[in-house]
Design an enzyme around this catalytic site. Structure first.
Site, PDB file in Angstrom:
ATOM      1  N   GLY A   1       2.963   8.203   2.426  1.00 55.40           N
ATOM      2  CA  GLY A   1       2.462   6.917   3.459  1.00 55.40           C
ATOM      3  C   GLY A   1       1.417   6.833   4.377  1.00 55.40           C
TER       4      GLY A   1
ATOM      5  N   LEU B   1       0.874  -1.036  -0.073  1.00 60.67           N
ATOM      6  CA  LEU B   1      -0.202  -0.079   0.208  1.00 60.67           C
ATOM      7  C   LEU B   1       0.981   1.034  -0.002  1.00 60.67           C
ATOM      8  CD1 LEU B   1      -2.783   1.658   0.512  1.00 60.67           C
ATOM      9  CD2 LEU B   1      -2.721   0.690   2.621  1.00 60.67           C
TER      10      LEU B   1
ATOM     11  N   GLU C   1       0.616   0.996  10.131  1.00 62.18           N
ATOM     12  CA  GLU C   1      -0.358   1.325  10.587  1.00 62.18           C
ATOM     13  C   GLU C   1      -1.508   2.135  10.862  1.00 62.18           C
ATOM     14  OE1 GLU C   1      -2.144  -2.006   9.972  1.00 62.18           O
ATOM     15  OE2 GLU C   1      -0.627  -3.401   9.040  1.00 62.18           O
ATOM     16  N   GLY C   2      -0.598   3.365  10.848  1.00 60.48           N
ATOM     17  CA  GLY C   2      -1.157   4.451  11.132  1.00 60.48           C
ATOM     18  C   GLY C   2      -0.312   4.730  11.910  1.00 60.48           C
TER      19      GLY C   2
ATOM     20  N   TRP D   1       9.271   0.222   2.087  1.00 59.87           N
ATOM     21  CA  TRP D   1       8.208   0.015   3.427  1.00 59.87           C
ATOM     22  C   TRP D   1       7.843  -1.678   3.390  1.00 59.87           C
ATOM     23  CZ3 TRP D   1      11.763   1.340   6.633  1.00 59.87           C
ATOM     24  CH2 TRP D   1      12.840   1.878   6.738  1.00 59.87           C
ATOM     25  N   ILE D   2       7.921  -2.436   2.396  1.00 63.83           N
ATOM     26  CA  ILE D   2       6.813  -3.205   2.024  1.00 63.83           C
ATOM     27  C   ILE D   2       7.604  -4.469   2.598  1.00 63.83           C
ATOM     28  CG2 ILE D   2       5.905  -4.500   0.713  1.00 63.83           C
ATOM     29  CD1 ILE D   2       4.745  -1.631   0.767  1.00 63.83           C
TER      30      ILE D   2
ATOM     31  N   PRO E   1       6.690   5.467  -1.537  1.00 63.31           N
ATOM     32  CA  PRO E   1       7.824   6.221  -1.345  1.00 63.31           C
ATOM     33  C   PRO E   1       7.026   7.904  -0.658  1.00 63.31           C
ATOM     34  CG  PRO E   1       8.533   5.023  -2.815  1.00 63.31           C
ATOM     35  CD  PRO E   1       7.141   4.816  -2.729  1.00 63.31           C
TER      36      PRO E   1
END
Ligand SMILES: Cc1cc2nc3c(=O)[nH]c(=O)nc-3n(C[C@H](O)[C@H](O)[C@H](O)COP(=O)(O)OP(=O)(O)OC[C@H]3O[C@@H](n4cnc5c(N)ncnc54)[C@H](O)[C@@H]3O)c2cc1C
Length: 393
Positions: free
Chosen positions: A143, A137, A373-374, A168-169, A140
């Site tokens: 976010g 999701l 995740e937030g 950042w997966i 770069p």
């Protein structure tokens, strides 16, 4: 100082709020982590190595897609699933992250938005750990605001062609399938999910190196350049940003439990250390008021976090949970765990920075958990929006 063994943390007879089945699931996961992860985790963390040898046994114990029904999944309640993530993260946030991604961010979207064929093909293989998945999701440049994503899917005949970059997966380079979120050009840029087999031409994954956090978990960048997938790889029931956000809710719920595990590990270690370590008049440091204040803060906050997430879990099991409830649990519990890690590190003095003890590893891991995740602040805004009705993003 001898190696410190975990004894569980339960100040308020929390166990009496759990059913026999819930305690059994928790104790099974605890034993697995104690026997299999704790002995190797510091080596993995130093080497930046994901303990892949644990994937198959974790699959056999039903940890992947644990709260889903059918397709060989364990069909656990949400509270049972939460207790598993607590124990996993008591071991290491990176290993819990791997399980969260496989379960909540790969199996859950296939289960919820997938066709029967997609479910039958992927879910049993992901459940056993024979196949691994990742969730793309973040990009770069996007976010906290994934709605700005640049990844695009274009319909060409009976195929979609995907182009974009994801960053950042988790598990990117070890995944067999990537759940990729893209804007579909022919559908007014609506965000939809695609299953992309990672051996397709044009798909590339590279590990991110130099991470001081979640070192036992793989984190990667993905590049998709003219990747062709058949139209049957679109997740047919996905539609709009709501779809990936529903997945994130599942993962955030597990994180809220997991953070308690990391906090328990730090607290337990600091408590035992403070009873053994002597300074001034040959007294244990636990006898000093300022040290007791730190231990009291920690047990107080861990106990509150347990009650908070149990209520959220009970609501989830009753089909009544709302996303702002999960935001509160994620926000509070990760913050609480990070504070516990910092206080515990302090109680261990110089030993607190060494990996003879788990604290510094948890502390560094939790810095990522606070962000992904937030972020903590994004959850503040979600709760603020819920109580005021005003969007402040
Ligand atoms: C180890 C690790 C693993 C990850 N795994 C995955 C994965 O598997 N899949 C995936 O898709 N993503 C993954 N992520 C990405 C993660 O979800 C993002 O890092 C996260 O959403 C934050 O985005 P960002 O890093 O771009 O920060 P930004 O969005 O740039 O935010 C930077 C700072 O600005 C603040 N901020 C932003 N907007 C606002 C606002 N409106 N008001 C106030 N403050 C604001 C944030 O709170 C934060 O403090 C992972 C990240 C890490 C570190």
């Amino acid at each position: 100082m001898p190696a410190i063994k975990f004894r569980g943390v339960d100040f308020l007879d929390f166990d009496s709020l759990l059913s026999d089945d819930e305690r059994l699931v928790r104790d099974t996961a605890r034993k697995f982590i104690e026997d299999n992860l704790i002995p190797i985790i510091e080596e993995c963390n130093r080497a930046g190595r994901f303990p892949r040898e644990l994937v198959k046994p974790m699959g056999e114990l039903g940890f992947f897609g644990a709260n889903l029904k059918g397709y060989n999944c364990a069909g656990m309640s949400n509270v049972e699933y939460g207790l598993v993530t607590q124990e996993l993260e008591r071991g290491d946030s990176g290993v819990r992250s791997f399980v969260s991604v496989q379960s909540a961010l790969v199996m859950y979207p296939i289960y919820t938005f997938g066709s029967d064929e997609q479910k039958n093909t992927w879910l049993p293989a992901l459940q056993s750990g024979e196949k691994l998945g990742c969730f793309g999701l973040t990009e770069p440049d996007f976010g906290s605001n994934p709605g700005g994503m640049r990844t695009r899917a274009r319909k060409v005949g009976k195929e979609y062609v995907l182009n974009g970059e994801k960053m950042w997966i988790t598990s990117g380079t070890i995944a067999d399938v990537a759940v990729i979120w893209a804007k579909v050009e022919d559908e007014d840029d609506k965000v939809r999910g695609f299953l992309v087999e990672t051996d397709r031409p044009g798909f590339k994954a590279d590990d991110i190196h130099g991470k001081w956090s979640l070192r036992a978990s793989v984190t990667s960048g993905l590049s998709l350049q003219d990747v062709h997938v058949p139209e049957c790889n679109l997740l047919p029931k996905s539609g709009g940003l709501k779809s990936p956000l529903m997945c994130l809710n599942q993962a955030r719920y597990g994180i809220a439990w997991g953070a308690i595990g990391a906090a328990m590990s730090c607290y337990d270690c600091a408590l035992q250390y403070s009873l053994l370590r002597k300074q001034f008049r040959d007294q244990p440091i636990a006898s000093h008021q300022l040290v007791q204040q730190k231990l009291t803060w920690m047990i107080n906050e861990i106990t509150k976090a347990q009650l908070l997430v149990l209520q959220v879990g009970r609501l989830k099991d009753a089909g009544k949970v709302q996303h702002q409830h999960i935001s509160m649990a994620k926000r509070n519990n990760v913050w609480m765990a990070l504070e516990c890690a910092r206080l515990s590190r302090d109680i261990l003095g110089a030993n607190g920075v060494a990996d003879d003890y788990p604290i510094m590893r948890h502390l560094m891991n939790l810095e990522s958990v606070k962000t992904y995740e937030g972020t903590h602040d994004i959850h503040t805004l979600i709760i603020g929006q819920s109580v005021t009705g005003i969007d402040a993003f």
